[in-house]
Design a protein around this motif. Sequence first.
Motif, mmCIF file in Angstrom:
data_model
loop_
_atom_site.group_PDB
_atom_site.id
_atom_site.type_symbol
_atom_site.label_atom_id
_atom_site.label_comp_id
_atom_site.label_asym_id
_atom_site.label_seq_id
_atom_site.Cartn_x
_atom_site.Cartn_y
_atom_site.Cartn_z
ATOM 1 N N SER A 18 -15.040 6.363 -18.246
ATOM 2 C CA SER A 18 -16.609 6.429 -18.406
ATOM 3 C C SER A 18 -17.017 7.028 -16.777
ATOM 4 C CB SER A 18 -17.360 5.386 -18.851
ATOM 5 O OG SER A 18 -17.328 4.284 -17.844
ATOM 6 N N LEU A 19 -16.197 6.362 -15.787
ATOM 7 C CA LEU A 19 -16.522 6.739 -14.333
ATOM 8 C C LEU A 19 -15.776 7.720 -13.843
ATOM 9 C CD1 LEU A 19 -17.035 2.924 -13.353
ATOM 10 C CD2 LEU A 19 -18.656 4.473 -13.743
ATOM 11 N N GLY A 20 -14.758 8.301 -14.786
ATOM 12 C CA GLY A 20 -13.899 9.282 -14.164
ATOM 13 C C GLY A 20 -14.487 10.328 -13.363
ATOM 14 N N GLY A 21 -15.854 10.873 -13.871
ATOM 15 C CA GLY A 21 -16.394 12.136 -13.283
ATOM 16 C C GLY A 21 -16.825 11.659 -11.711
ATOM 17 N N TYR A 22 -16.854 10.420 -11.547
ATOM 18 C CA TYR A 22 -17.330 9.945 -10.150
ATOM 19 C C TYR A 22 -16.263 9.381 -9.496
ATOM 20 C CZ TYR A 22 -21.866 10.180 -12.738
ATOM 21 O OH TYR A 22 -22.810 10.727 -13.551
ATOM 22 N N ALA A 23 -15.077 9.776 -9.691
ATOM 23 C CA ALA A 23 -13.921 9.181 -8.947
ATOM 24 C C ALA A 23 -14.095 9.618 -7.384
ATOM 25 C CB ALA A 23 -12.662 9.610 -9.531
ATOM 26 N N GLN A 24 -13.824 8.640 -6.562
ATOM 27 C CA GLN A 24 -13.667 8.898 -5.034
ATOM 28 C C GLN A 24 -12.422 8.231 -4.510
ATOM 29 O OE1 GLN A 24 -17.124 7.619 -2.961
ATOM 30 N NE2 GLN A 24 -18.433 8.123 -4.746
ATOM 31 N N VAL A 25 -11.534 8.685 -3.558
ATOM 32 C CA VAL A 25 -10.654 8.501 -2.994
ATOM 33 C C VAL A 25 -10.727 7.985 -1.563
ATOM 34 C CG1 VAL A 25 -8.267 9.154 -2.382
ATOM 35 C CG2 VAL A 25 -9.068 10.123 -4.499
ATOM 36 N N PRO A 26 -10.537 6.769 -1.087
ATOM 37 C CA PRO A 26 -10.788 6.204 0.111
ATOM 38 C C PRO A 26 -9.880 6.882 1.244
ATOM 39 C CG PRO A 26 -9.400 4.549 -0.963
ATOM 40 C CD PRO A 26 -10.074 5.569 -2.105
ATOM 41 N N THR A 27 -10.514 7.274 2.314
ATOM 42 C CA THR A 27 -9.644 8.154 3.294
ATOM 43 C C THR A 27 -9.624 7.183 4.634
ATOM 44 O OG1 THR A 27 -11.708 9.116 4.031
ATOM 45 C CG2 THR A 27 -10.490 10.152 2.396
ATOM 46 N N GLU A 28 -10.160 6.094 5.103
ATOM 47 C CA GLU A 28 -10.105 5.357 6.024
ATOM 48 C C GLU A 28 -9.547 4.155 6.087
ATOM 49 O OE1 GLU A 28 -11.104 7.039 8.771
ATOM 50 O OE2 GLU A 28 -12.012 8.536 7.464
ATOM 51 N N ILE A 29 -9.344 3.535 4.816
ATOM 52 C CA ILE A 29 -8.213 2.358 4.823
ATOM 53 C C ILE A 29 -6.939 2.492 5.162
ATOM 54 C CG2 ILE A 29 -7.790 0.317 3.194
ATOM 55 C CD1 ILE A 29 -10.178 1.249 1.480
ATOM 56 N N LEU A 30 -6.241 1.579 6.158
ATOM 57 C CA LEU A 30 -5.052 1.649 6.622
ATOM 58 C C LEU A 30 -4.404 0.324 6.185
ATOM 59 C CD1 LEU A 30 -6.040 2.887 10.225
ATOM 60 C CD2 LEU A 30 -5.449 4.215 8.445
ATOM 61 N N PHE A 31 -2.972 0.647 5.996
ATOM 62 C CA PHE A 31 -2.326 -0.594 5.605
ATOM 63 C C PHE A 31 -0.752 -0.494 6.481
ATOM 64 C CE2 PHE A 31 1.363 -1.895 2.910
ATOM 65 C CZ PHE A 31 0.833 -3.172 2.617
ATOM 66 N N THR A 32 -0.390 -1.881 6.736
ATOM 67 C CA THR A 32 1.069 -2.068 7.395
ATOM 68 C C THR A 32 1.914 -3.155 6.681
ATOM 69 O OG1 THR A 32 -0.109 -1.546 9.496
ATOM 70 C CG2 THR A 32 1.917 -2.735 9.639
ATOM 71 N N GLY A 33 3.103 -2.608 6.577
ATOM 72 C CA GLY A 33 3.944 -3.489 5.735
ATOM 73 C C GLY A 33 5.276 -3.071 6.021
ATOM 74 N N SER A 34 6.464 -3.886 5.743
ATOM 75 C CA SER A 34 7.776 -3.420 5.658
ATOM 76 C C SER A 34 8.541 -4.231 4.815
ATOM 77 C CB SER A 34 8.552 -3.723 7.068
ATOM 78 O OG SER A 34 9.844 -3.205 6.960
ATOM 79 N N TYR A 35 9.198 -3.578 3.865
ATOM 80 C CA TYR A 35 9.994 -3.813 2.815
ATOM 81 C C TYR A 35 11.341 -3.352 2.503
ATOM 82 C CZ TYR A 35 4.913 -4.456 1.798
ATOM 83 O OH TYR A 35 3.541 -4.851 2.111
ATOM 84 N N LYS A 36 12.140 -4.198 2.125
ATOM 85 C CA LYS A 36 13.605 -4.052 1.607
ATOM 86 C C LYS A 36 14.023 -4.508 0.302
ATOM 87 C CE LYS A 36 18.308 -4.133 3.501
ATOM 88 N NZ LYS A 36 19.210 -4.427 4.536
ATOM 89 N N GLN A 37 14.074 -3.708 -0.495
ATOM 90 C CA GLN A 37 14.604 -3.897 -2.271
ATOM 91 C C GLN A 37 13.343 -5.190 -2.414
ATOM 92 O OE1 GLN A 37 16.944 -2.860 -4.354
ATOM 93 N NE2 GLN A 37 16.776 -1.112 -2.654
ATOM 94 N N ALA A 38 12.277 -4.928 -2.170
ATOM 95 C CA ALA A 38 10.996 -5.733 -2.799
ATOM 96 C C ALA A 38 10.726 -5.012 -4.129
ATOM 97 C CB ALA A 38 10.153 -5.792 -1.642
ATOM 98 N N PRO A 39 10.271 -6.005 -4.826
ATOM 99 C CA PRO A 39 9.810 -5.367 -6.218
ATOM 100 C C PRO A 39 8.417 -4.642 -5.865
ATOM 101 C CG PRO A 39 10.386 -7.563 -6.329
ATOM 102 C CD PRO A 39 10.304 -7.437 -4.810
ATOM 103 N N LEU A 40 8.214 -3.776 -6.769
ATOM 104 C CA LEU A 40 6.991 -2.940 -6.452
ATOM 105 C C LEU A 40 5.690 -3.785 -6.950
ATOM 106 C CD1 LEU A 40 5.523 -0.159 -5.978
ATOM 107 C CD2 LEU A 40 5.666 0.355 -8.474
ATOM 108 N N LEU A 65 11.308 -1.744 -10.669
ATOM 109 C CA LEU A 65 11.037 -0.945 -9.699
ATOM 110 C C LEU A 65 11.085 -1.607 -8.306
ATOM 111 C CD1 LEU A 65 8.414 1.523 -11.161
ATOM 112 C CD2 LEU A 65 10.652 1.751 -10.926
ATOM 113 N N LYS A 66 11.928 -1.134 -7.303
ATOM 114 C CA LYS A 66 12.099 -1.708 -5.827
ATOM 115 C C LYS A 66 11.772 -0.785 -4.884
ATOM 116 C CE LYS A 66 14.300 -5.116 -7.839
ATOM 117 N NZ LYS A 66 14.219 -6.685 -7.963
ATOM 118 N N VAL A 67 11.242 -1.385 -3.816
ATOM 119 C CA VAL A 67 10.814 -0.618 -2.828
ATOM 120 C C VAL A 67 11.560 -0.968 -1.404
ATOM 121 C CG1 VAL A 67 8.707 -0.192 -1.185
ATOM 122 C CG2 VAL A 67 8.386 -0.726 -3.711
#
Length: 900
Positions: A18-40, A65-67
């Motif tokens: 019902s909100l699909g017509g107003y979908a927005q994608v965040p552009t300023e949020i940043l993320f840091t992380g490091s993974y080896k065979q970690a579950p998704l 699923l692994k990351v």
Amino acid sequence: MIILPRRCWLFVLIFLFSLGGYAQVPTEILFTGSYKQAPLTQVLEEIQAKTPVRFYFKPEWVTNLKVTQSFEREKVTAVVEALLENTDLEAAWYHNYAVMLFPSAAHHPAIVYKDNEGKPLNRLLFGLPKNAQEDKKVVLRGKVTSAKTGEPVVGATVSVPSLAIGDQTDANGEYRLLLPMGEHLVSYKSIELLPEERQVGLYAAGTLNLQLYQSVVALNEVEVRADGMNDRNVNSAQLGMNKLNIGVIRKMPTFMGEVDVVKSVLLLPGVSSVGEGSAGFNVRGGGSDQNLLLMGQIPIYNPSHLFGFFSVFNPDVVKDLTFYRGGIPPKYGGRLSSVLEVQQKEGQNTKLKGNGGVGPITSRLALEGPLFSPKTTFLVAGRASYPNWVLHSLKDKQLSQTHAAFYDGNANVTHIFSPKDKTSFNSYLSHDSFGFTQDSIYSWQNIGASLKHTHSFSEQLVGSLSGVFSKYRFGIQDQDSTNASKFSNGIWSASIKAEGNYDARQHQLGFGAEGSYHTFQPGKLEPASANSGVNPITLTQNQAIEGGIFASDEYTITPQWTVMLGLRYSFYQNRGPGPVYVYAPGQPKQERTITDTLSYGSGEGIAFYHGLEPRVSVKYSITEVNSIKAGYQRMRQYLHLISGAMAVAPIDFWQTSNTHLKPQVADQWSIGYFHNFSGNSIEFSVEPYYKRIQNQLDYKEGAELWLNPTIEADLLPGKGRTYGVEVQLAKKQGDLTGWASYTYSRSEIQVNGTFPEEQVNKGAFYPTNYDKPHTVSIVAAYQLTKRLAFTSNFIYSSGRPTTAPIGLYMVGGVEVPVYGDRNQARIPDYHRLDLSMSIEPNHRKDKKWEGRWSVSVYNVYGRQNAYSVFFRRDVGAPPQGYKLSVVGVPLPSITYDFKF
């Protein structure tokens, strides 16, 4: 991370969409992380802990699923894209920070929404709405099966009513729709089955398989249509074609309780028979041998049991039939008048099931189910007769000494290797025996098998490769002590066929090639005991190869104009070993005019024939409910049935085209007007036609056909012509359904050879043995209640031609009759009324046993229809005509059919 429980899943989906017509994608949020065979799931949880982003998905979608990746102050949108890059998942952003994870449409056919109880809803999603592109179309395809049997549903209508787009399921129950991206309501309908609808969000190509359940109220049971679409008879370019579902056939009144495919065809316009007890049928004035009968892909050379009272098609293995009498596709060849293709069922893949029936003359049983796994299915069916108790109770002394029986069996195995590959094996065996006394036994046998592999190269291109074997044999065993003998004749053939179909939107293309090898045994007589006085005679076997290549295109030029183009090139070679007799020039062909004999070695070519066979039909739509169609077709027939009777009889034999017998060639023109009324519930059509035939065979006066090594000397080639008009009115919906048809048809031949012995009726056109100018057929079914239905058939036709004596003369004190011109008299007209009543079971989905009772009366008012007439002269009186009636009394029957 939010793993949706079952009861919340539907609510969240509705909320997010019902909100699909107003979908927005965040552009300023940043993320840091490091993974080896970690579950998704672990990675997604950390993203949710460090950012306002929330994920919605089902846990089974991310299992295992692994990351193994590292992110250093990267945008969360890029992180999500990288995490899903090598998975089967896609992401859609809704309302700032809500992310839906979906299985990719390339790996999963659809997302199925479920209610709070876990039951599937009628909404499916293919692809993602964010990928929608205006004016872009994608393919929705799938397979429709019966929920009760697991078998493909043939001829079901799959349509999007809002767009007026639809398709018909093919022999495998498959359909294909080309639709614009967006939301669509797809409708599924089929005779005898409950309709279904699915709301589809189509944003990528997808596969939607569906099961249809049995309808409690069996409406439209006697529907005859050219296709599965409601208006297909108006909008298709196809001429002269009918489809009958086995449900239609089962509702018709029966002869002695046995459902009969061939007798149902006799109720269609343009089709007639020379009388009761005849094995074949005649189409648009053609001979019985001019019809190509296919059981699946197996050719049937003798379609009769008990001299024509029953047909060789067991109703328990029949799915449906397609009957062409005009507009014959170029993939079919070898006959002049019609093609009857009977499609066989495949075994269902869920569990072992069975069905059968018990009647006064025959009983039958069929079993089907998975074989080791759901990918492999089987179907076996058998049928046997026991008519002797009826024959022995008759008052007529000769008939009471008659004994008869038949049996037949079918077997089918189908294996699905993958969604793109399927292999099917079909086999058939039948045997008949009949005798007026214990001394002479007539027997005949059909054997056939086919192996077919189908492969889907792409969504547009499907191909198949088939191998087929078929054999027919007839025999007579005379057990008389002094003249004990065994006689036999027959034909066998082996063939291979490759075929392809390509869907190019406006063009529906077909192409392929086939080749066959035939062996003919015209007759063999040998003594059956050491004391027999019979001299052995064996006619030379004939061999031949037959082949063809073909192509077709159904081109939709505009909604008003559609054209079907087809071209077939066929060839035929009669081959040695064998002799060819040379007759003296300037003299009629007779055994005494043979001047030489040419001998040919094994495999050596004797005679070669070939030619093009164009096929074309054009449709012009006047309005949405009426159209005009016109067509032309050329057919070649290289095989000849040599018969001294008016219809197919077991003693007849097949003969090859050779040096003296040229192939028959037919050119047919037809035009038709088609009109639908009352929302396509009533169909009207009128279709005139004209056909011209070259090298049609007839016989010399006094022709000898039995074990004749110079049979060509007693056969006369002629020019045939048939013409007429077919009118049909069909009501397809409501409690009262059915159709009425009238056919005016003339069939004539001209035999005008060089010598008087090679002329018939002084070279003028005369009626063929199966010329019947007027034929009327009426079929009506009334659904009184949900379980009680009544059906009736009425048939009327003109009497067929015969040759009558016109005087007598004396030879040595013996009176000899003088006959008039051939086929200038007629036997009495034929008419018959049949009635039936069927009591259906209730159709609960979980019912383990279903029983169905059918009560019918054949020839209700006891009409003594003449099969033939003969003339006898009593002393002091002129010759008098007498008629022979095969069935002259009402014949009631009761049959119990069952399923489990």
